[in-house]
Design a protein around this motif. Sequence first.
Motif, PDB file in Angstrom:
ATOM      1  N   LYS A 115       0.814  -1.212   0.000  1.00 52.93           N
ATOM      2  CA  LYS A 115       0.000   0.000   0.000  1.00 52.93           C
ATOM      3  C   LYS A 115       0.853   1.270   0.000  1.00 52.93           C
ATOM      4  O   LYS A 115       0.324   2.371  -0.121  1.00 52.93           O
ATOM      5  CB  LYS A 115      -0.961  -0.016   1.181  1.00 52.93           C
ATOM      6  CG  LYS A 115      -2.045  -1.082   1.022  1.00 52.93           C
ATOM      7  CD  LYS A 115      -3.155  -0.948   2.034  1.00 52.93           C
ATOM      8  CE  LYS A 115      -4.262  -1.937   1.753  1.00 52.93           C
ATOM      9  NZ  LYS A 115      -5.411  -1.795   2.689  1.00 52.93           N
ATOM     10  N   SER A 154       3.208   1.432  -2.305  1.00 50.30           N
ATOM     11  CA  SER A 154       3.740   1.419  -3.668  1.00 50.30           C
ATOM     12  C   SER A 154       2.952   2.330  -4.597  1.00 50.30           C
ATOM     13  O   SER A 154       1.760   2.587  -4.415  1.00 50.30           O
ATOM     14  CB  SER A 154       3.706  -0.013  -4.226  1.00 50.30           C
ATOM     15  OG  SER A 154       2.371  -0.417  -4.472  1.00 50.30           O
ATOM     16  N   ARG A 155       3.644   2.809  -5.613  1.00 54.39           N
ATOM     17  CA  ARG A 155       2.996   3.594  -6.652  1.00 54.39           C
ATOM     18  C   ARG A 155       2.007   2.719  -7.437  1.00 54.39           C
ATOM     19  O   ARG A 155       0.981   3.202  -7.917  1.00 54.39           O
ATOM     20  CB  ARG A 155       4.042   4.163  -7.618  1.00 54.39           C
ATOM     21  CG  ARG A 155       4.976   5.188  -6.992  1.00 54.39           C
ATOM     22  CD  ARG A 155       6.035   5.619  -7.995  1.00 54.39           C
ATOM     23  NE  ARG A 155       6.965   6.574  -7.424  1.00 54.39           N
ATOM     24  CZ  ARG A 155       6.811   7.900  -7.481  1.00 54.39           C
ATOM     25  NH1 ARG A 155       5.755   8.395  -8.102  1.00 54.39           N
ATOM     26  NH2 ARG A 155       7.705   8.700  -6.954  1.00 54.39           N
ATOM     27  N   TRP A 195       0.086   0.312  -6.320  1.00 55.67           N
ATOM     28  CA  TRP A 195      -1.197   0.185  -5.615  1.00 55.67           C
ATOM     29  C   TRP A 195      -1.978   1.496  -5.705  1.00 55.67           C
ATOM     30  O   TRP A 195      -3.172   1.502  -6.000  1.00 55.67           O
ATOM     31  CB  TRP A 195      -0.955  -0.205  -4.166  1.00 55.67           C
ATOM     32  CG  TRP A 195      -2.223  -0.482  -3.420  1.00 55.67           C
ATOM     33  CD1 TRP A 195      -2.932  -1.656  -3.408  1.00 55.67           C
ATOM     34  CD2 TRP A 195      -2.949   0.431  -2.591  1.00 55.67           C
ATOM     35  NE1 TRP A 195      -4.053  -1.535  -2.618  1.00 55.67           N
ATOM     36  CE2 TRP A 195      -4.092  -0.261  -2.106  1.00 55.67           C
ATOM     37  CE3 TRP A 195      -2.749   1.758  -2.210  1.00 55.67           C
ATOM     38  CZ2 TRP A 195      -5.019   0.338  -1.249  1.00 55.67           C
ATOM     39  CZ3 TRP A 195      -3.678   2.362  -1.360  1.00 55.67           C
ATOM     40  CH2 TRP A 195      -4.789   1.650  -0.892  1.00 55.67           C
ATOM     41  N   ALA A 196      -1.283   2.605  -5.448  1.00 48.25           N
ATOM     42  CA  ALA A 196      -1.962   3.908  -5.484  1.00 48.25           C
ATOM     43  C   ALA A 196      -2.486   4.210  -6.882  1.00 48.25           C
ATOM     44  O   ALA A 196      -3.602   4.712  -7.058  1.00 48.25           O
ATOM     45  CB  ALA A 196      -1.002   5.004  -5.024  1.00 48.25           C
ATOM     46  N   GLY A 197      -1.678   3.878  -7.897  1.00 50.42           N
ATOM     47  CA  GLY A 197      -2.081   4.171  -9.265  1.00 50.42           C
ATOM     48  C   GLY A 197      -3.231   3.316  -9.757  1.00 50.42           C
ATOM     49  O   GLY A 197      -3.925   3.694 -10.706  1.00 50.42           O
ATOM     50  N   SER A 198      -3.432   2.188  -9.128  1.00 53.18           N
ATOM     51  CA  SER A 198      -4.513   1.300  -9.558  1.00 53.18           C
ATOM     52  C   SER A 198      -5.817   1.574  -8.827  1.00 53.18           C
ATOM     53  O   SER A 198      -6.816   0.895  -9.074  1.00 53.18           O
ATOM     54  CB  SER A 198      -4.113  -0.159  -9.330  1.00 53.18           C
ATOM     55  OG  SER A 198      -4.143  -0.471  -7.938  1.00 53.18           O
ATOM     56  N   ASN A 199      -5.792   2.530  -7.892  1.00 47.10           N
ATOM     57  CA  ASN A 199      -6.963   2.820  -7.069  1.00 47.10           C
ATOM     58  C   ASN A 199      -7.441   1.586  -6.311  1.00 47.10           C
ATOM     59  O   ASN A 199      -8.643   1.358  -6.145  1.00 47.10           O
ATOM     60  CB  ASN A 199      -8.106   3.381  -7.922  1.00 47.10           C
ATOM     61  CG  ASN A 199      -7.791   4.758  -8.477  1.00 47.10           C
ATOM     62  OD1 ASN A 199      -7.229   5.603  -7.780  1.00 47.10           O
ATOM     63  ND2 ASN A 199      -8.137   4.988  -9.745  1.00 47.10           N
ATOM     64  N   GLY A 200      -6.472   0.783  -5.866  1.00 48.39           N
ATOM     65  CA  GLY A 200      -6.799  -0.391  -5.065  1.00 48.39           C
ATOM     66  C   GLY A 200      -7.104  -1.638  -5.859  1.00 48.39           C
ATOM     67  O   GLY A 200      -7.351  -2.700  -5.272  1.00 48.39           O
ATOM     68  N   ARG A 252       7.288  -2.738  -1.628  1.00 48.31           N
ATOM     69  CA  ARG A 252       7.019  -1.323  -1.908  1.00 48.31           C
ATOM     70  C   ARG A 252       7.134  -1.016  -3.398  1.00 48.31           C
ATOM     71  O   ARG A 252       6.712   0.041  -3.858  1.00 48.31           O
ATOM     72  CB  ARG A 252       7.987  -0.450  -1.111  1.00 48.31           C
ATOM     73  CG  ARG A 252       7.843  -0.574   0.396  1.00 48.31           C
ATOM     74  CD  ARG A 252       8.926   0.191   1.114  1.00 48.31           C
ATOM     75  NE  ARG A 252      10.254  -0.297   0.763  1.00 48.31           N
ATOM     76  CZ  ARG A 252      11.392   0.287   1.123  1.00 48.31           C
ATOM     77  NH1 ARG A 252      11.354   1.396   1.865  1.00 48.31           N
ATOM     78  NH2 ARG A 252      12.549  -0.218   0.756  1.00 48.31           N
ATOM     79  N   ALA A 302       4.663   8.005   1.743  1.00 51.12           N
ATOM     80  CA  ALA A 302       4.140   7.909   3.109  1.00 51.12           C
ATOM     81  C   ALA A 302       5.229   8.093   4.158  1.00 51.12           C
ATOM     82  O   ALA A 302       4.926   8.365   5.314  1.00 51.12           O
ATOM     83  CB  ALA A 302       3.454   6.567   3.315  1.00 51.12           C
TER      84      ALA A 302
END
Length: 619
Positions: free
Chosen positions: A339, A341-342, A344-349, A423, A434
Amino acid sequence: MKWRSLSFFSFRELNIPYSAIWLVALGTFCLICADWHIAEARQNGQGSTTPPKLPDHYLNVQPGVEYLGDEACRKCHASIYLQFKRTGMGRSVSLPSAEDLSQLTKPVRLVSKSSHRTYSVYARDGKMIHEESESDAAGHVIFSESHEVAYTVGAGDVGKSYLVAKGDSLFVSPISYYARISGWDLSPGYSQGIFRGFTRRVVDLCVDCHSGMPQLVAGSHNRFQQPPFRFLTVGCERCHGPGAAHVRQQTAEVTVEGPTDAGPIDFSIVNPRKLSNEIRDDVCAQCHLAGDARVLQPGRNYLDFRPGTPLGDVVAIFSVPQTMKGDHFVALDQFEQMKLSRCWAGSNGRLGCISCHNPHVQPRGDDTADFFRGRCLTCHTTATCRAPEPQRQATSPPDNCISCHMPKQPTENIGHSSVTDHRILRTQSEIPAALQANSSAAALNLIPDTKPSASGGTQSQLRNLALAYSQVAGRYPELGEKGLATLEQAATALPGDAEIQAAYGLVLEVARPREQQRAAQALQKAVDLGSQSVEVRSHLAGMRMREGQVTAAMTLYKEAIQIEPYYTPAYLDLAQIDLMLKDEKSAVELLDSVLKMDPGNDAVREQRLKVAASADKHR
């Protein structure tokens, strides 16, 4: 003797100096809180609430649907079954095998310089034996304790730990096998002196996640029905849910399906790939997200979780802010890393564990790099890689995405092992967003990692948060003040919650020594409400002794022994009471009972000799 030293005598099991009791008490509380919390939650009816409404369309998420075991799945899914049984999860727990014994043609001998103990592993009568011993300077054996290994924990990819049985209880062996060194060393936590000998209890989360289905005695810390495990290894139903409804449907040749964007779904069994993002991730998080604190919901235990439902309905998991933890690696923090990682953030979960991992298959060797590179290329292209071509070709095998972006990192809590950095950094010098922010007072809040299907109200949220703070305060002192304030608020708002009263009393005893009466009141309330915690009884008994209530203290210690026969601090403190009452014979019998259970306890052995010498003088 001043009775304030009773608590000190209990700590002598770990040979801890009195000056360190404050720090150790908080740390020890964090280690044991999961034990007594789980035991509390297992009590029938204690603190139970109306279960949240479960999804209507999945037939097997209901509590009454029976687990059948892997063999029921094998009949129709033989290929997947065989593949899964070669994975780490499919070999999570086993009985010592002929292969294990074949490696013991010569006995293993390990000498610990820190503890001055000698450890041996050998075969005897077709059984694997683990032994711990100590000798004096002249070579005379002071003690020797040996146990037949009952269960092997771990598939051996990283290593193996071992469980021994004492009566109906299971304990961790002090030595483990590590694949990286192809040899033996002290088990995790032993080299730091946190654990000693064959006294480390197996706790619920360990056996729930490593075995197929443990069968604990209700309300117990570490007592098992026989056999201890209904199913030995992690199996199909851990991720797909209990299989009885599915088998019944398939046997009757009737399938319950419904249209979705992903095609028809058989609603008699959960397919994690067809769940919503959060519910999908909860299937993995039940075991692969340790968090910094885990709080079981009232009346629940880990086996109540059903894939396809929110994990938060069973357990509330909290994490300390990353700004406080810094850049380090421990076992079971991959979920938190992902969570950061770019990706995860870029995939909107949308990115989850099974985006990259196939739980049915464990690739090995060079196939591992090819397998995961293929997963990377489902979202990325080779053209987007910024690394120079020579650098990419220099990896082993060449063009290995994982070696650059997810390298292995040594773990802080398990020796001779490493974990993959989840990450997914562009470069190893990159700092995740973060971790870039400065810590502030506003950041000193625990972060909830799980969400229940319903909020449960402010009191439920307060309860979970208070118990979570009680678990982390010992490791993160900066959270101690806020944790105690939250506990005080919860103790007032929830006077009928045994776990809250227990946690409040135990923390208050350590944090505010001048408020022992309030601490005792909270612990007594916990006992009156049905708490089965041996720690609560032991601490309350020490307080009663300081108040001069000898009979009440003895009763509490005896209750603790009845609940957990291997809880040695209660025996030790009872022996102290007998000495005060001049009953040296009874004191010797109690100390002998401890040495029978724990012959490597040097402090008790010394006390036994002193008491025996004193008894001889009085004859």
